[in-house]
Design an enzyme around this catalytic site. Structure first.
Site, PDB file in Angstrom:
ATOM      1  N   SER A 303       0.829  -1.206   0.000  1.00 46.28           N
ATOM      2  CA  SER A 303       0.000   0.000   0.000  1.00 46.28           C
ATOM      3  C   SER A 303       0.858   1.248   0.000  1.00 46.28           C
ATOM      4  CB  SER A 303      -0.918   0.012   1.230  1.00 46.28           C
ATOM      5  OG  SER A 303      -1.682   1.206   1.271  1.00 46.28           O
ATOM      6  N   ASP A 304       0.496   2.200  -0.855  1.00 47.35           N
ATOM      7  CA  ASP A 304       1.103   3.522  -0.818  1.00 47.35           C
ATOM      8  C   ASP A 304       0.691   4.191   0.498  1.00 47.35           C
ATOM      9  OD1 ASP A 304       2.414   5.839  -1.772  1.00 47.35           O
ATOM     10  OD2 ASP A 304       0.491   6.656  -2.419  1.00 47.35           O
ATOM     11  N   LYS A 305       1.417   5.224   0.898  1.00 46.31           N
ATOM     12  CA  LYS A 305       1.083   5.926   2.143  1.00 46.31           C
ATOM     13  C   LYS A 305       0.184   7.127   1.879  1.00 46.31           C
ATOM     14  CE  LYS A 305       3.811   8.963   4.019  1.00 46.31           C
ATOM     15  NZ  LYS A 305       2.918  10.147   4.212  1.00 46.31           N
TER      16      LYS A 305
END
Length: 780
Positions: A303-305
């Site tokens: 997951s991207d932040k």
């Protein structure tokens, strides 16, 4: 000196290219554009009919045409075209992503050519050109700043939540947006050689083979190997019996038809489409049906932040007031030194916090000086209630405290806040040469309210979540702890090729190509990977992952690359997609197992019948009837009531085939017993025996279906209404044809009823065998 004069090239600076040199370099390096290498739509469409699975369906069409069964051939042909159209549309998603990417490129650029500034099509830029970067412009190529200072937003490539300050000697990349300032820069790379171009190329080439394709191919391969060998032996035996060619050919065609799971690819598609429709009703839009299948199997979610696990909205999270000031006044002073109504997220966050805090009486603002990337601060000239002039500055801690008396307490406070991953600003106020440090303000992009719960729920479902972000390690680690990712933080930079998901919980400082490489590295280790993101920098990884997920606030580029788009705020749709994928998996698993059993039993039964009667016990016509009533009506299993598993699902075609052989032996015994009773007890002739064989195979298949649809005892769950309806329809059609003598020799109704009763008893017997077999083969 004016701004324009400050940016005018001096003789000792690069003055750009001549038109002749630019043309020469364009011939060498190509245009500054993402290359269009898409195949013609007709070629892509025709290519969908040239692959193993289409070959299987095309063979079935040819066989049906050879038998003169044009209606059946048309039905299979429709399935063939449907599957091809689906693949064509899926491939078109990559082209849509590239189109969205291209829309972010600069259209024009201010270029110094032949010693004069001119405006050119950005595609005509060449390495060595000198360009001007102005407020609001898109950086037209990869460049190195020569002079001037600009603040640029390059989140499209890096995912960083804040714009970065760029000065002489620093690099800026194509597609970045100039938020503030002006600079002159030299082009270092164009077209496909830019970071942006490499990102677009990764999107174009990214591809993960779906488990659906692999499973169908493996099932067909196993059936072809097993049944192919059996058919050769059976035809050899028929030859030794001196059967005439007029009987051997129909026997061969019947055996081949019996071996092909014609509706298997369409069933995968139908199950995924039903799952997609269910997801769409809950605010989750699958853009590729294969993503629904893969949702069942993902065991790693990258997951991207920024904008994914966080809100992508800076907020003030802490205020540290120095002696003589309080938090409300620090925020009020900082707000005076912040732009109003601008696009700077820092200023917007501070003004919002000050408004909520309700600061006390503040000085009157006389003049505001926006943030200066060189000084790294903004300023405000003010007058207090006594008419005394003053100054307020807000900016980077080290620059602001250099204007005030040293404070070890302030340095310690700033260090503590920075260690927590916050962006720390300092605020000072007073006369220009007698400034006092008012306080510190810490800002952060807060996690989504549902992020921690999502990660915990995914962990309970056997899915490991990792943060993969372009942000700095400290910032990433702070957010990771807040959402429950407590593992190690990797060092920025290239990761080793044998990296495993369990090695780290956070991968910071990761660029688009590295996100893509990380997904590929996990896939090579056998993991099924999901990728969740919101920006164009996530697009290659979103495209490569088996299940790419774009959140509701994602860019068009990310949505085009993803397989699933969340249309409503929040991350709960990810868990919903996983659960729905596992429901679809269980439905397809039942159909695949049922199909394997039927195809093995039908060919084996042809062999047994040949031994018992020295004739083909089923004709091509009867086999087509079985295909229509059995294979196609059984597609109702895609709507069955099932329980999703609590762990990721993995296709194990070997175990599935073994279980199919064991269960198929039981079905074969049932069919053989019915045939033996007809021949030796009822004394039926070969034509009546063929009708009897048709009824036995059809009724035995229904008994098997109801047994294998439930992983535990078959009465533990209620079958779906469409499953019941299709089964009743199958039984009614076969019984009606057999009793009425339509397309076959008639049988007494009592005989058909007796076979039905025997099939019910057989279903309960098979259910006793199934439970230990499923446990042994780990089919759940």
């Amino acid at each position: 000196m004016s701004a324009a004069g400050a940016l005018s090239p001096r003789p000792d600076r690069p003055v750009g290219l001549t038109s002749a040199e630019a043309r020469r370099r364009l011939e060498t390096y190509g245009r500054n554009a993402v290359p269009d290498v898409a195949l013609h739509p007709w070629r892509r469409a025709l290519g969908k009919f040239w692959a193993p699975v289409p070959w299987m369906l095309e063979a079935a069409v040819i066989l049906e045409l050879a038998l003169g069964k044009y209606a059946e051939a048309s039905i299979i042909g429709v399935l063939l075209v449907f599957n091809a159209a689906l693949g064509f549309l899926q491939e078109g998603r990559a082209q849509a992503t590239l189109a969205a990417l291209k829309s972010r490129l600069a259209l024009y650029a201010s270029v110094r050519r032949d010693g004069a500034w001119t405006k050119l099509d950005a595609a005509e830029l060449a390495p060595g050109d000198v360009v001007k970067l102005s407020l609001g412009a898109v950086v037209p190529a990869d460049v190195r700043v020569i002079e001037g200072n600009v603040r640029i937003d390059q989140s499209m490539l890096t995912g960083e939540s804040l714009p970065v300050d760029t000065g002489p000697g620093a690099d800026a990349w194509a597609s970045a947006l100039v938020r503030r300032g002006e600079a002159v820069a030299e082009v270092t790379a164009t077209g496909a050689r830019t970071r942006f171009g490499r990102t677009a190329e990764l999107v174009r080439t990214a591809h993960a083979v779906s488990s659906q394709q692999r499973t169908v191919l493996h099932v067909v391969r196993n059936l072809a190997t097993f049944n192919g060998a059996l058919i050769v032996v059976m035809l050899g035996y028929a030859y030794t019996l001196k059967m005439p060619l007029s009987e051997i050919v129909p026997l061969a065609l019947t055996a081949v038809l019996a071996s092909i799971p014609v509706a298997l690819p369409a069933t995968f598609t139908l199950a995924a489409a039903i799952g997609a429709r269910s997801l769409a009703r809950r605010g989750i839009l699958p853009t590729r049906l294969s993503a629904v299948d893969e949702a069942a199997s993902i065991d790693v979610l990258c997951s991207d932040k920024t904008g994914t696990l966080t809100l992508n909205a800076l907020k003030v999270v802490a205020v540290r007031a120095m002696p003589g000031f309080d938090e409300r006044r620090v925020l009020g002073l900082a707000a005076l030194a912040s732009s109003e109504g601008g696009q700077d997220p820092v200023d917007s966050a501070i003004r919002a916090a000050a408004s909520r805090a309700g600061a006390p009486a503040l000085p009157e603002l006389i003049k505001f000086v926006p943030f200066d990337p060189v000084k790294k601060m903004s300023e405000a000239a003010v007058i207090d209630d006594r008419g005394a002039a003053g100054c307020i500055v807000k900016g980077a801690f080290r620059e602001v405290v250099s204007l005030t008396p040293p404070s070890h307490d302030a340095s310690d406070e700033a260090g503590e806040l920075e260690e927590q991953g916050f962006r720390v600003l300092a605020v000072a106020a007073g006369r220009p040469h007698a400034m006092k440090l008012a306080g510190l303000i810490a800002l952060s992009d807060p996690p989504r309210p549902d992020a921690a719960a999502l990660i915990a729920e995914l962990r309970g479902l056997g899915v490991r979540t990792l943060m993969v972000t372009g942000d700095a390690p400290k910032t990433a680690a702070t957010v990771a702890r807040a959402v429950g990712l407590n593992g190690l933080v990797a060092q920025p930079g290239p990761f080793r090729e044998n990296v495993l998901p369990q090695d780290f919980a956070v991968f910071p400082g990761v660029l688009p190509a590295e996100k893509y490489d990380l997904v590929v590295a996990f896939q090579r280790k056998g993991h099924v990977v999901g990728m969740c993101g919101d920006g164009a920098n996530d697009a290659p990884a979103l495209r490569q992952a088996q299940m790419g997920i774009a959140v509701s606030t994602a860019t068009d580029v990310a949505k085009a690359a993803a397989g699933i788009v969340l249309t409503e705020p929040g991350l709960g749709g990810i868990v919903t997609a996983v659960r729905e994928g596992r429901v679809a998996f269980q439905r397809i698993l039942t159909y695949a197992l049922n199909s394997i059993i039927k195809k093995i039993v039908q060919v084996l039964f042809l062999a047994v019948g040949l031994i018992m009667t020295h004739r083909a016990i089923l004709t091509p016509l009867l086999m087509v009837i079985l295909m229509i009533t059995g294979d196609f009506l059984a597609m109702s299993l895609t709507t069955d009531n099932v329980q999703p598993s609590q762990t990721p699902n993995v296709w194990d075609v070997g175990s599935l085939t073994t279980a199919g052989v064991i269960m198929g032996i039981g079905d074969l015994v049932f069919c053989t017993a019915v045939l033996a009773a007809g021949k030796f007890w009822l004394g039926l002739g070969i034509d009546a025996l063929r009708t009897l064989a048709l009824v036995a195979v059809a009724f035995g298949s229904e008994a098997t279906l109801f047994s294998v649809r439930e992983r535990r005892r078959m009465w533990n769950s209620r079958p779906g209404r469409w499953v019941v309806a299709s089964s009743v329809g199958d039984l009614a059609i076969i019984a009606g044809l057999a009793i009425g003598g339509i397309a076959m020799t008639p049988l007494p109704a009592a005989v058909v009823a007796a076979i039905l009763l025997a099939a019910v008893v057989f279903a309960f017997f098979l259910d006793q065998v199934k439970v230990p077999v499923f446990r042994w083969m780990r089919i759940d």
